[in-house]
Motif scaffolding. Structure first.
Motif, PDB file in Angstrom:
ATOM      1  N   VAL A  22       0.806  -1.228   0.000  1.00  0.00           N
ATOM      2  CA  VAL A  22       0.000   0.000   0.000  1.00  0.00           C
ATOM      3  C   VAL A  22       0.837   1.276   0.000  1.00  0.00           C
ATOM      4  N   SER A  23       2.144   1.125  -0.125  1.00  0.00           N
ATOM      5  CA  SER A  23       2.997   2.331  -0.186  1.00  0.00           C
ATOM      6  C   SER A  23       4.219   2.016  -1.041  1.00  0.00           C
ATOM      7  N   ASP A  24       5.044   3.012  -1.248  1.00  0.00           N
ATOM      8  CA  ASP A  24       6.251   2.793  -2.046  1.00  0.00           C
ATOM      9  C   ASP A  24       7.246   1.969  -1.206  1.00  0.00           C
ATOM     10  N   PRO A  25       7.606   0.778  -1.678  1.00  0.00           N
ATOM     11  CA  PRO A  25       8.523  -0.061  -0.885  1.00  0.00           C
ATOM     12  C   PRO A  25       9.829   0.650  -0.536  1.00  0.00           C
ATOM     13  N   ARG A  26      10.214   1.642  -1.356  1.00  0.00           N
ATOM     14  CA  ARG A  26      11.473   2.349  -1.067  1.00  0.00           C
ATOM     15  C   ARG A  26      11.373   3.211   0.189  1.00  0.00           C
ATOM     16  N   ASP A  27      10.106   3.406   0.672  1.00  0.00           N
ATOM     17  CA  ASP A  27       9.913   4.202   1.893  1.00  0.00           C
ATOM     18  C   ASP A  27       9.805   3.322   3.140  1.00  0.00           C
ATOM     19  N   ILE A  28      10.097   2.033   2.988  1.00  0.00           N
ATOM     20  CA  ILE A  28       9.951   1.121   4.131  1.00  0.00           C
ATOM     21  C   ILE A  28      11.314   0.550   4.512  1.00  0.00           C
ATOM     22  N   ILE A  29      11.576   0.588   5.794  1.00  0.00           N
ATOM     23  CA  ILE A  29      12.834   0.028   6.308  1.00  0.00           C
ATOM     24  C   ILE A  29      12.480  -1.009   7.373  1.00  0.00           C
ATOM     25  N   GLY A  30      13.027  -2.191   7.232  1.00  0.00           N
ATOM     26  CA  GLY A  30      12.892  -3.193   8.293  1.00  0.00           C
ATOM     27  C   GLY A  30      14.133  -3.137   9.166  1.00  0.00           C
ATOM     28  N   LEU A  31      13.943  -2.873  10.443  1.00  0.00           N
ATOM     29  CA  LEU A  31      15.065  -2.894  11.397  1.00  0.00           C
ATOM     30  C   LEU A  31      15.004  -4.263  12.069  1.00  0.00           C
ATOM     31  N   VAL A  32      15.977  -5.107  11.755  1.00  0.00           N
ATOM     32  CA  VAL A  32      15.776  -6.544  11.961  1.00  0.00           C
ATOM     33  C   VAL A  32      16.609  -7.095  13.130  1.00  0.00           C
ATOM     34  N   ASN A  33      15.935  -7.945  13.910  1.00  0.00           N
ATOM     35  CA  ASN A  33      16.562  -8.648  15.024  1.00  0.00           C
ATOM     36  C   ASN A  33      17.688  -9.569  14.538  1.00  0.00           C
ATOM     37  N   THR A  34      18.822  -9.516  15.233  1.00  0.00           N
ATOM     38  CA  THR A  34      19.905 -10.451  14.913  1.00  0.00           C
ATOM     39  C   THR A  34      20.226 -11.343  16.122  1.00  0.00           C
ATOM     40  N   GLY A  35      19.343 -11.305  17.119  1.00  0.00           N
ATOM     41  CA  GLY A  35      19.571 -12.126  18.320  1.00  0.00           C
ATOM     42  C   GLY A  35      19.472 -13.621  18.064  1.00  0.00           C
ATOM     43  N   ASP A  36      18.831 -14.018  16.931  1.00  0.00           N
ATOM     44  CA  ASP A  36      18.710 -15.450  16.578  1.00  0.00           C
ATOM     45  C   ASP A  36      19.921 -15.945  15.797  1.00  0.00           C
ATOM     46  N   ASP A  37      20.822 -15.009  15.430  1.00  0.00           N
ATOM     47  CA  ASP A  37      21.907 -15.367  14.503  1.00  0.00           C
ATOM     48  C   ASP A  37      22.870 -16.370  15.136  1.00  0.00           C
ATOM     49  N   LEU A  38      23.482 -17.157  14.278  1.00  0.00           N
ATOM     50  CA  LEU A  38      24.445 -18.145  14.771  1.00  0.00           C
ATOM     51  C   LEU A  38      25.537 -18.379  13.732  1.00  0.00           C
ATOM     52  N   ASP A  39      26.647 -18.915  14.218  1.00  0.00           N
ATOM     53  CA  ASP A  39      27.718 -19.370  13.330  1.00  0.00           C
ATOM     54  C   ASP A  39      27.737 -20.885  13.400  1.00  0.00           C
ATOM     55  N   LEU A  40      27.597 -21.516  12.250  1.00  0.00           N
ATOM     56  CA  LEU A  40      27.589 -22.979  12.188  1.00  0.00           C
ATOM     57  C   LEU A  40      28.260 -23.378  10.883  1.00  0.00           C
ATOM     58  N   HIS A  41      29.064 -24.427  10.891  1.00  0.00           N
ATOM     59  CA  HIS A  41      29.836 -24.882   9.717  1.00  0.00           C
ATOM     60  C   HIS A  41      30.712 -23.734   9.183  1.00  0.00           C
ATOM     61  N   GLY A  42      31.087 -22.809  10.067  1.00  0.00           N
ATOM     62  CA  GLY A  42      31.892 -21.665   9.624  1.00  0.00           C
ATOM     63  C   GLY A  42      31.085 -20.623   8.877  1.00  0.00           C
ATOM     64  N   LEU A  43      29.755 -20.748   8.892  1.00  0.00           N
ATOM     65  CA  LEU A  43      28.897 -19.819   8.135  1.00  0.00           C
ATOM     66  C   LEU A  43      28.125 -18.910   9.072  1.00  0.00           C
ATOM     67  N   ARG A  44      27.928 -17.664   8.674  1.00  0.00           N
ATOM     68  CA  ARG A  44      27.104 -16.746   9.458  1.00  0.00           C
ATOM     69  C   ARG A  44      25.653 -16.888   8.977  1.00  0.00           C
TER      70      ARG A  44
END
Ligand code: FO1
Length: 307
Positions: A22-44
């Motif tokens: 319903v709006s211009d996607p360029r006007d939307i910013i997702g500020l995203v949680n990184t608390g679930d992030d992990l390093d596994l197999h050497g990958l982020r």
């Protein structure tokens, strides 16, 4: 007019898609949680960033709710045969995202830059920003005294283990990125997505300065309840809220956000809770919040932008 959305994974992805419809996607910013992030197999691995990217790009796996559509699992099958760690499943296609991200980070690019590259390459039309570049893993203490990483709780134990406390100390020690601070400070609308308030939004709010900025902009902050009819739309929000002493209802969520948001969006099935939420000093929007990716999502998105 820019809308900054404090975001977890699946619920936030649906809301961001609703706002983008319903709006211009360029006007939307997702500020995203990184608390679930992990390093596994050497990958982020950054589950919430990827869930949103894939959903907004129309590439999300609708069977699992995470990962990519049309996925195959040959690498994980081989890894399982070798006795490697295969409890956390990275699909063959999804692995490419992780190889790309990890390589770029190892070259010195920061997560904001790499996320921007991935969203453009994969076709996600909105800007996604990790709130921090610091490692800020959410941890749990189970009722029987075990310390657990986020994904041990969520995937290994299928979030079916009693929790005594959530540890957000790492988030409390980390720094908001400049881009995230600018997004929060300059956006005309701030939205708290219908994500788990304790383990998806909680880690964002624990980062220094986030609650200060939200409180100062409370008049333009709208929160959407992830609890509908006393039940979480997805995931362990209801159980966790109960275990940790919060009321598992839209009113319980409103109590958590009352100092940060001036408007609470609740589902029509919870209309009877509106007067109690108004007594907390919040305006209430009652509408259908179960997003269908079509007209219901569009109406919800428009009501939020009009709030
Ligand atoms: N969730 C699962 O339940 N099992 C998995 O094996 C799994 C793998 C996975 C891989 C990449 C990714 O981006 C997400 C993945 N998830 C998996 C989802 C994820 O653990 C959670 O849904 C989020 O962290 C909670 O928002």
């Amino acid at each position: 007019m820019t809308t900054c959305v404090l975001s977890g994974g699946v619920g936030a992805a649906k809301l961001l898609a609703a706002l983008a419809s319903v709006s211009d996607p360029r006007d939307i910013i997702g500020l995203v949680n990184t608390g679930d992030d992990l390093d596994l197999h050497g990958l982020r691995i950054c589950p919430d960033l990827d869930t949103i990217t894939y959903t907004l790009a129309g590439l999300n796996n609708q069977e699992t709710g995470w990962g990519l559509t049309g996925e195959t699992w040959r690498v994980m099958e081989e890894l399982g045969r070798l006795g490697g760690e295969s409890w956390f499943s990275l699909g063959d296609r999804d692995l490419a995202t992780h190889l790309y991200r990890t390589q770029r980070l190892s070259e010195g690019a920061d997560l904001t830059t790499v996320t921007a590259e991935l969203t453009v390459k994969l076709g996600c039309p909105i800007t996604l920003l990790p709130a921090t570049h610091d490692a800020a893993p959410t941890r749990f203490l189970s009722a029987d005294g075990q310390g657990l990483s986020f994904q041990e709780y969520f995937v290994k134990h299928h979030h079916d283990i009693a929790i005594a406390s959530i540890n957000l100390e790492a988030a409390a020690q980390c720094a908001l990125t400049d881009a995230a601070r600018h997004a929060l400070e300059s956006s005309t609308h701030i939205v708290i997505a219908p994500s788990n308030p304790l383990i998806s939004i909680g880690p964002l709010l624990a980062i220094p300065d986030v609650t200060t900025i939200l409180s100062a902009k409370r008049a333009s902050v709208v929160a959407v309840s992830p609890i509908v009819g006393g039940v979480a739309i997805k995931g362990p929000a209801e159980r966790l809220m109960r275990e940790l002493g919060f009321e598992a209802s839209a009113l319980g969520v409103a109590r958590m956000y009352r100092d940060l948001a001036s408007t609470m969006v609740i589902d029509t099935v919870d209309a009877s809770l509106a007067p109690a939420i108004e007594q907390l000093g919040m305006q209430v929007i009652v509408t259908n919040t179960i997003m269908d990716g079509g007209p219901v999502s569009a109406t919800l998105g428009q009501s939020i932008l009009d709030a």
